[in-house]
Design an enzyme around this catalytic site. Structure first.
Site, mmCIF file in Angstrom:
data_model
loop_
_atom_site.group_PDB
_atom_site.id
_atom_site.type_symbol
_atom_site.label_atom_id
_atom_site.label_comp_id
_atom_site.label_asym_id
_atom_site.label_seq_id
_atom_site.Cartn_x
_atom_site.Cartn_y
_atom_site.Cartn_z
ATOM 1 N N ASP A 23 -51.529 -2.836 42.269
ATOM 2 C CA ASP A 23 -51.465 -3.911 43.240
ATOM 3 C C ASP A 23 -52.525 -3.661 44.297
ATOM 4 O O ASP A 23 -53.385 -2.789 44.138
ATOM 5 C CB ASP A 23 -50.061 -4.074 43.840
ATOM 6 N N ARG B 150 -40.406 -9.429 51.070
ATOM 7 C CA ARG B 150 -41.467 -8.785 51.852
ATOM 8 C C ARG B 150 -42.514 -9.813 52.245
ATOM 9 O O ARG B 150 -43.240 -10.331 51.395
ATOM 10 C CB ARG B 150 -42.133 -7.647 51.070
#
Length: 524
Positions: A441, A163
């Site tokens: 996160d 990603r």
């Protein structure tokens, strides 16, 4: 002007910077920048113009100009063999130990994350790219100096997907013709340049997750980037395969168009639930009429989250694409068997909901949860559920339905603690941070920040009768931060977090605001 002379690279202290940032790789990045950065900047400007319309009262809706795409008879390209069954995927940062543990976890797929699970200090990014090069060379290894433990890849590792960062982030340490390179192009371009052929030779391919897209035009931009990159490297068209994260409110209304724009490359869509909550508040919650409840009350089984997950499943399966479920952020609870069992059961229940709804796979954040998710997805009769459709397909109103639930002092205090501690850890170089039983996160920190911004901005009523105004926020904030005074980087994190919560309008991303603090800390 040659590409070499036009490329400026900041100081990289990593010992393998020369191996990653070769003249040939930098020339490739320069070409990507020159061809595609103007379009990226225009797309970001379009986001701003869309927000202006939403602020004036426009409501998100399906596009009239793309009705023919939604009505058309088409499917995406078939998935490559190693992505037909992706029932459990694990995600995490790109340091060697984490990459090895994730690839050995028993999950079908590992998403190596340069985005929300990584604090993008320059040496961290170089280290991550070097580790992925080593994975395909077969040389990836880590010896822990503290424990003496050796980490090596098992014989049958998970499929690797990478990603890159979103379109909004820039890599200021690499400048092309005087302008910063897009973080997305840096991450995508380096991984593809160094590893595409090795991945193909190993029976896999160059696979990517694309984050934070806000509509089909951004997907079309990626199609142009990918097609050019394939040609430049000498790969057949369609070699690069991608999965799109549907984690913004505008994208939920353009899922079919996004699949169509990338139909030669796309494999599936993923319910990026945490960023989706953040985006819902940021794009549609700038009014007192759309106050959200506590973060914990916004669950996938209700309101706009349920609606968008069901619509994603239907959209994907009609078009031959995988419909991936969302992240289980829970992590094992040490030294408390009862609490650990409860956490695992919550994850199991969430995964059972996903498989019963028709998802083809799911995400977990910790290797210990891979067996839990695999057990839930054993209910699938085959490698996926592409032939299964939800009994209802939610429309516009359901996609905009707010969650009901309490707004509490405990919820506000938790958001302060999580948001400030996460930001402090991010400034210190960590992008995935275990806090209070969850792997936090950037996306979950963003929910904390936007929830507090909205409550304070519109003086939300709490369930105990008080109003969440500046006085109450300041009191809670000062009390919570005082308890964190020994956490590294807490002063910088607290100052920035409070500034973002008190802003007249919400900043697009806290990571943009914090990048300078990260760079300063990483160079100290």
């Amino acid at each position: 002007m040659t590409a070499e002379r036009a490329v400026e690279v900041g100081q990289a202290g990593h010992r393998r910077a020369g191996e990653v940032l070769t003249p040939e790789a930098l020339a490739f990045l320069a070409e990507l920048h020159r061809r595609f950065d103007p379009g990226r900047r225009d797309l970001l400007a379009q986001r701003s113009r869309r927000q202006e319309r939403l602020d004036l009262g426009e409501r998100p809706d399906f596009l009239e100009e793309t009705a023919d795409v939604r009505a058309g008879d088409w499917t995406v390209a078939p998935a490559p063999a190693d992505l037909v069954d992706r029932r459990v995927e694990i995600t995490g940062p790109t340091n060697a130990k984490m990459v090895i543990n994730a690839l050995n976890s028993g999950a079908r797929v590992f998403m190596a994350d340069f985005e929300d699970a990584t604090a993008p200090a320059f040496d961290t990014l170089i280290d991550g790219q070097a580790n992925l090069i080593d994975r395909w060379k077969g040389t990836l290894a880590f010896d822990d100096p503290a424990s003496g433990k050796q980490y090596r890849l098992a014989a049958d590792p998970a499929v690797l997907i990478v990603r890159p960062r979103g379109l909004h982030l820039e890599e200021a340490h690499v400048r092309i013709d005087g302008a910063p390179l897009a973080g997305a192009l840096f991450d995508f371009g380096l991984y593809l340049f160094h590893n595409a052929r090795a991945a193909i030779a190993a029976g896999s391919g160059p696979y990517f997750y694309l984050p934070k897209l806000e509509g089909w035009r951004e997907a079309a931009w990626w199609t142009e980037v990918i097609s050019f990159a394939e040609s430049a490297i000498g790969l057949p068209r369609g070699t690069v395969r991608v999965t799109l994260l549907i984690e913004t409110l505008p994208a939920a209304f353009e899922m079919e168009e996004m699949l169509h724009a990338l139909k030669d490359h796309v494999v599936g869509l993923n319910c990026g639930r945490w960023d989706y909550i953040f985006s819902f508040i940021k794009r549609f919650g700038r009014t007192a009429e759309r106050l959200v409840p506590d973060r914990s009350a916004m669950t996938m089984d209700r309101a706009f989250l349920r609606a968008y997950s069901l619509r994603l499943i239907d959209t994907c399966h009609r078009r031959g694409a995988h419909a991936m479920g969302g992240m289980a952020a829970a992590i094992p609870v040490k030294d408390d068997e009862a609490a650990n069992a409860q956490a695992f059961e919550r994850v199991a229940a969430d995964k059972r909901r996903e498989v019963s709804s028709g998802h083809d796979g799911t995400w977990v954040a910790h290797p210990a949860l891979v067996p839990v998710a695999l057990d839930a997805f054993a209910a699938m009769h085959g490698p996926n559920q592409l032939d299964r459709f939800p009994p209802e397909v939610p429309g516009r109103d359901a996609l905009l339905e707010l969650h009901s639930g309490p707004r509490t002092e405990a919820g506000a205090r938790e958001a302060i603690r999580v948001g400030v501690q996460y930001l402090a850890a991010w400034i210190g170089g960590r992008g995935a941070v275990p806090l209070y039983g969850l792997m936090e996160d950037a996306a979950t920190a963003e929910i904390c920040r936007l929830m507090l911004w909205q409550w304070r901005r519109f003086q939300a009523p709490l369930d105990d009768g008080r109003t969440f105004d500046e006085r109450l926020f300041a009191q809670m904030f000062d009390e919570e931060v005082a308890d964190l005074r020994n956490v590294p980087h807490i002063a910088d994190a607290a100052d920035l977090f409070a500034e973002l919560v008190r802003a007249e309008q919400p900043a697009e991303f806290l990571t943009i605001a914090a990048q300078g603090l990260l760079d300063r800390a990483s160079s100290a």
